[in-house]
Design an enzyme around this catalytic site. Sequence first.
Site, short mmCIF file in Angstrom:
data_model
loop_
_atom_site.label_atom_id
_atom_site.label_comp_id
_atom_site.label_asym_id
_atom_site.label_seq_id
_atom_site.Cartn_x
_atom_site.Cartn_y
_atom_site.Cartn_z
N CYS A 135 17.54 1.80 -20.26
CA CYS A 135 16.29 2.01 -20.99
C CYS A 135 15.66 0.67 -21.38
O CYS A 135 16.26 -0.11 -22.11
CB CYS A 135 16.58 2.85 -22.23
SG CYS A 135 15.08 3.20 -23.15
N CYS A 378 -2.87 -7.67 19.92
CA CYS A 378 -2.21 -6.78 18.95
C CYS A 378 -0.80 -7.27 18.66
O CYS A 378 0.02 -7.41 19.56
CB CYS A 378 -2.18 -5.35 19.49
SG CYS A 378 -1.32 -4.19 18.38
N CYS A 388 -5.49 5.03 9.38
CA CYS A 388 -6.14 6.12 10.13
C CYS A 388 -5.94 7.46 9.41
O CYS A 388 -4.83 7.85 9.10
CB CYS A 388 -5.56 6.22 11.54
SG CYS A 388 -6.30 7.57 12.50
#
Lengths: 426, 445
Positions: A135, A378, A388
Amino acid sequence: MADLRIDIAGVKSPNPFWLASAPPTNTGDQVARAFDTGWGGAVWKTLGEPIVNVYSRYGAVDLNGVKMMGLNNIELITDRTLDVNLREIRDVKRRYPKHALIVSLMVESKREAWHDIVKRVEDTGCDGLELNFGCPHGMSERGMGSAVGQVPEYACQITGWVKEVARTPVFVKLTPNVSDIVFPGRAAKKGGADAISLINTINSVMGVDLDTLAPNPSVGGKSSHGGYCGPAVKPIALHMVSAIAKDPEIQLPISGIGGISTWRDAAEFMLLGATTVQVCTAVMHHGFRIVEDMIDGLSNWLDDKGFARAQDIVGRSLPRVVKWEELNLNYQHVATIDRAKCIECDLCYIACWDGAHQAIRLDTTSGMRRPVVIDEACVGCNLCKLVCPVEGCISMSPRETGAPGVTWKDYTKGAKLAPRAHHDNH
Amino acid sequence: MGLTAEQIAANFAEVVPAMTEAEARAEANRCLYCYDAPCTRACPTHIDVPAFIKKIATGNLRGSARVILEANVMGGSCARACPVEELCEGACVEAMHEKRPIQIARLQRHATDWALARKELPFRAGADIGRSVGVVGAGPAGLSCAAEARRLGFRVTVYEARELLGGLNTTAIADYKLTAATALAEAELVKGLGAEFRLGCAVGREVTWDELLQKHDAVFVGVGLGGTRRLGVPGENLKGVMDALTFIEELKLKPKRDVWVGRRVCVVGAGNTAIDAVTQAKRLGADVSFIAYRRGEAEKPCYDFEYDLAKKDACLFYWHLAPVRIEGDGRVERAVFKGADGREVAFETDMVIVAIGQAPRSDLLGSAPGVKRDEKGRVVVDAVTKQTSNPRIFAGGDCVNGGKEVVNAVADGKAAARGIEKMGIGTEKPRRHESTEVSRSGKNG
């Protein structure tokens, strides 16, 4: 039907889906309802010395209209008395003997305090203990929680104290707010832990209200850093789970935590080394019922993939997580755009042009504006495929280099690289 | 016969409702933010659609309204009156992808309503450049030209023959698409840019072309078209024969219950104005409302969505019927048509609405010095600058294109203001229009 039963450090559970120690496991009534809904196990909200909570406990980050992509909290451990909690734990365990019931603990760093609480909690008949060394807010200011998890020596020592008296398996829950998760993991192992839970929440400030200029969650106009969780943290958790799972010194079963909302998330955690998974934010968002599709979806996927048992997938993908220097520099792929599926939003074009490697051009010859990959430019980065919006429109096609595999290590020793795309070539 | 006030109000209520903030945010978040977006390219005024939508998503409504209104000062009426299926929404990639285009028009309305509610445009006039433009006509073309010219720093005076701003935007678009109140409120915004308006001031009546050219460096002509063409058949002067624009204007400007409508209404023509007439006659309480058109269904000039709207209103369509005469004893009783087979067909009717297109304003335009018109009476202008054959006179909107959409008129007005600036009108070296390309009108009902 695949067998979803799980055994982690000797704790048995009807399925790998547990509730994490958090608001959903605050009371016996909640845990009982969760078990009735299908949850295989639960880690009880952390017990310890009485605390007081503030008003405003949670804050969230929404993304483009999707609520609670990330959630944080400045809530402390249980604010109910130890006696009430112990009575309810005993009652739930008696009513649900086949479910896994783990109790999370956090007390001051004194050997007697830990011995005392371990004994009292184990008297309930619970199946195991989870030491909250994670925590990151509030309790850490008092030398507990992540203040322990961030110092391997403390983590090791307290785990050792607990193991001196514990009769049930001890899970150590780690904080991600460290530079390298492996060191506290090793400390837990050294202290005698039987399993590791991770990750606890990530330190965070959720944002600032642009009307009031107050950070949130606001407590009368002020805020404090809190623990961040939810879908946004999943990749961080996956990395840490796999790092602990791969470490040759640790070799402990793992209960994975961090942004798990669906069976898909769960399967990924398990493939990277988690034996069970713990869920909180998704339940805080949608209720216990989400476990229904988790069970159903995981079961169907295991069947489709031919796995007989959920336990069989634990760590399956770990061998594929390697150091960067072990990756094959001669593997190549290039983007391929399916013209029939392309809707001409041209997001791939502008992403590649402005944001990546200038390997997509717009073909305007037909009066349309179709994005076209310049193969020789590429570098196979994937960005176009990622932006896309159309499923399956852009795919990455392997390019045969004919060259044998070459790692960075090989390369630095003189191995030859296959010809590759280069910016300056065009 | 006779609908209640409530029924009529319901019949003329907006077909497309405004969006709530939550709806708008959710829809805005669906937008893909396409590169050089097809919706923007499809808009005659080239509003940067993804930009204004993204601003709605981030809660920046002032910025969103600015993006729209800078490109198209009539963005509020275009959001309601544009045939978006044919323009931005028709081009939206989501029409292909999720089969649900982004609701661009409703989002545009959401953002422009923000500006309308505050009664101010989210941009200011430019610094005074000491030159002036006289704008003839306060319709969409004129208002657009006035707004753009003010942004460029011209002093602007708008001359409007009527006492009403907005032109056909105010008087000719069916209420269920755009109310007159909205059109007027939007037109008022242009005043805020500091343009002077002279209402009830007609060229040739209160002011002459010469006076305009004397007072201003350049004059923009956005006078639209004239009255509806006449059928040219016997009986056209009988009581109960009316032209569509008059009928629609009465509906726009009078309480609906004060507008007379026949029980069996015959609309001649099948353009978008004819559709407005036939549907509104039905919505006003006609028992039967039908269209008779001289060509076939495939040749109808109206948009498909307008056709669908009329059919949903239970309007009827009769094809291949050419008007021959209108019969009646003082009032219309029958309309007689000739079918494709040469036989005559008579329809019982007590109201004939003529909607076969508007004629050019030949008298007014003919008197404009040195302004050439084509064989159809349309003003000939340079495609880019909107400059006419008189270098100091520019023109746009229906008087140039023969009758297109509000958005085309707005695009023309804006282009003309830029053309006046670009051609250096009012400077020492003004230029004549040079490009060879000349505007041509499109489909016209």
